[in-house]
Scaffold this active site. Structure first.
Site, mmCIF file in Angstrom:
data_model
loop_
_atom_site.group_PDB
_atom_site.id
_atom_site.type_symbol
_atom_site.label_atom_id
_atom_site.label_comp_id
_atom_site.label_asym_id
_atom_site.label_seq_id
_atom_site.Cartn_x
_atom_site.Cartn_y
_atom_site.Cartn_z
ATOM 1 N N ASP A 100 0.880 -1.172 0.000
ATOM 2 C CA ASP A 100 0.000 0.000 0.000
ATOM 3 C C ASP A 100 0.917 1.221 0.000
ATOM 4 O O ASP A 100 1.633 1.469 0.990
ATOM 5 C CB ASP A 100 -0.881 -0.020 1.251
ATOM 6 C CG ASP A 100 -1.773 1.213 1.360
ATOM 7 O OD1 ASP A 100 -1.575 2.176 0.598
ATOM 8 O OD2 ASP A 100 -2.659 1.200 2.237
ATOM 9 N N SER B 232 -1.620 14.435 -13.611
ATOM 10 C CA SER B 232 -2.828 14.435 -14.454
ATOM 11 C C SER B 232 -2.968 15.821 -15.053
ATOM 12 O O SER B 232 -2.530 16.804 -14.450
ATOM 13 C CB SER B 232 -4.055 14.131 -13.581
ATOM 14 O OG SER B 232 -5.249 14.430 -14.283
ATOM 15 N N TYR C 115 -8.853 15.242 -5.582
ATOM 16 C CA TYR C 115 -8.059 14.657 -6.673
ATOM 17 C C TYR C 115 -7.158 15.715 -7.317
ATOM 18 O O TYR C 115 -5.954 15.507 -7.505
ATOM 19 C CB TYR C 115 -8.992 14.026 -7.713
ATOM 20 C CG TYR C 115 -8.257 13.341 -8.832
ATOM 21 C CD1 TYR C 115 -7.776 12.046 -8.678
ATOM 22 C CD2 TYR C 115 -8.020 13.991 -10.046
ATOM 23 C CE1 TYR C 115 -7.086 11.412 -9.704
ATOM 24 C CE2 TYR C 115 -7.334 13.372 -11.070
ATOM 25 C CZ TYR C 115 -6.871 12.084 -10.901
ATOM 26 O OH TYR C 115 -6.176 11.461 -11.912
ATOM 27 N N LYS D 4 -3.050 15.939 -7.359
ATOM 28 C CA LYS D 4 -2.255 15.897 -8.593
ATOM 29 C C LYS D 4 -1.460 17.192 -8.795
ATOM 30 O O LYS D 4 -0.337 17.172 -9.300
ATOM 31 C CB LYS D 4 -3.163 15.611 -9.788
ATOM 32 C CG LYS D 4 -3.793 14.206 -9.752
ATOM 33 C CD LYS D 4 -2.729 13.109 -9.750
ATOM 34 C CE LYS D 4 -3.322 11.726 -9.924
ATOM 35 N NZ LYS D 4 -2.296 10.656 -9.946
HETATM 36 P P1 ADP Z 1 -4.908 4.235 -13.860
HETATM 37 O O1 ADP Z 1 -3.981 3.387 -14.649
HETATM 38 O O2 ADP Z 1 -5.744 5.156 -14.689
HETATM 39 O O3 ADP Z 1 -4.208 4.951 -12.726
HETATM 40 P P2 ADP Z 1 -6.104 1.808 -12.706
HETATM 41 O O4 ADP Z 1 -7.231 1.750 -11.728
HETATM 42 O O5 ADP Z 1 -6.169 0.930 -13.910
HETATM 43 O O6 ADP Z 1 -6.018 3.332 -13.130
HETATM 44 O O7 ADP Z 1 -4.732 1.506 -11.958
HETATM 45 C C1 ADP Z 1 -4.430 2.001 -10.695
HETATM 46 C C2 ADP Z 1 -3.670 0.924 -9.955
HETATM 47 O O8 ADP Z 1 -3.228 1.471 -8.706
HETATM 48 C C3 ADP Z 1 -4.536 -0.301 -9.616
HETATM 49 O O9 ADP Z 1 -3.875 -1.491 -10.024
HETATM 50 C C4 ADP Z 1 -4.701 -0.228 -8.113
HETATM 51 O O10 ADP Z 1 -4.784 -1.506 -7.485
HETATM 52 C C5 ADP Z 1 -3.419 0.494 -7.706
HETATM 53 N N1 ADP Z 1 -3.541 1.138 -6.395
HETATM 54 C C6 ADP Z 1 -4.562 1.909 -5.939
HETATM 55 N N2 ADP Z 1 -4.337 2.292 -4.681
HETATM 56 C C7 ADP Z 1 -3.143 1.753 -4.314
HETATM 57 C C8 ADP Z 1 -2.368 1.780 -3.119
HETATM 58 N N3 ADP Z 1 -2.777 2.447 -2.031
HETATM 59 N N4 ADP Z 1 -1.190 1.105 -3.106
HETATM 60 C C9 ADP Z 1 -0.777 0.425 -4.198
HETATM 61 N N5 ADP Z 1 -1.461 0.364 -5.345
HETATM 62 C C10 ADP Z 1 -2.640 1.010 -5.417
#
Ligand code: ADP
Length: 249
Positions: free
Chosen positions: A62, A142, A155, A159
């Protein structure tokens, strides 16, 4: 150092832009630590890289948890003998909400995952990146950082903070030979986009607002990331590269 054989860590690499970027780095010959909260997603990305003949390991973390961030940097350094590129890419969307209705929990969760993560990443990675011949930090921001939109206070602030942090770190770390750049994608065709679509615009109508006539694809972000991390970009630091098809929504 050439661009191959580098140790590269990409967060949020279990899906979307991070997945495409991890795969593209692996295709350049880099060893990639695929970090995500989603264990299955991370494993799938590693599987795809290995199927293409590349080298990768998966790691669950995380990115808003300081101990987990320290752990992922250690893992990359141990697995691949150091760290050359850190890409802080993991992020979460925000449901479009008028500012007076945004809860503190939403604010904190959004800023922690989208912005604090990049501070933590830099904090723990810099000692390793200093040992690299050409250390690089990439931060996924972004176009919303530059052109706000309805109901996205947390958000957009996260960003915009990412762009500010990028410029500060580029200045602060230049003496160490570490370059720091941000990527600002326009609406990108990933699972996350569906969360935004309920806000101002439908996904279909987003195409019409981008002069090049299409959404950003994860591969567009991957191409920008690999370029910014390459020797070809060795004079580029502190920039926020807009990957926006000519204009934002
Ligand atoms: P984008 O590519 O547009 O950012 P996605 O939802 O496809 O959107 O990818 C975001 C990724 O970030 C996902 O695989 C999600 O599991 C990961 N993610 C979100 N929050 C966390 C976090 N706190 N720690 C690690 N990974 C995360």
């Amino acid at each position: 150092m050439s661009d191959s054989d580098r140790s590269v860590l990409v967060t949020g690499a279990g899906s979307g832009m991070g997945e495409a970027t991890a795969r593209r780095f692996a295709a350049t010959g880099a060893n990639v630590l695929v970090v995500d909260l989603d264990e299955e997603g991370a494993a799938a990305t590693v599987g795809a890289i290995e199927a293409d003949g590349g080298t990768a390991r998966s790691h669950v973390a995380d990115v808003s948890d300081p101990a987990a961030v320290e752990g992922m940097i250690d893992r990359a350094a141990e697995a691949f003998g150091g760290l050359d590129v850190l890409h802080n890419n993991a992020g979460v969307p925000q449901e479009s909400t008028p500012v007076e209705d945004v809860t503190e929990e939403t604010w904190d969760a959004t800023v922690d995952v989208n912005l604090k993560s990049a501070f933590l990443g830099a904090k723990y990675a810099v000692p390793e990146l200093r040992e690299s011949d050409a250390g690089v930090i990439l931060n996924t921001a972004s176009t919303a950082a530059i052109r706000p939109r309805t109901g996205l206070s947390a958000y957009v602030a996260s960003k915009a903070g990412m762009v500010g942090l990028t410029k500060q770190l580029a200045y602060e770390l230049a003496d160490d030979g570490i370059r720091v750049n941000a990527i600002c994608p326009v609406a990108t065709d990933t699972p996350m986009l569906q969360d935004f679509a309920a806000g101002d615009l439908s996904v279909e109508s987003m195409h019409d607002t981008i002069p090049l006539g299409r959404l950003c694809e994860p591969e567009d972000v991957a191409g920008a990331a690999v370029f910014l991390a390459s020797e070809d970009a060795s004079m580029i630091t502190g920039t926020a590269l807009e990957v926006d098809g000519g204009r934002d929504i």
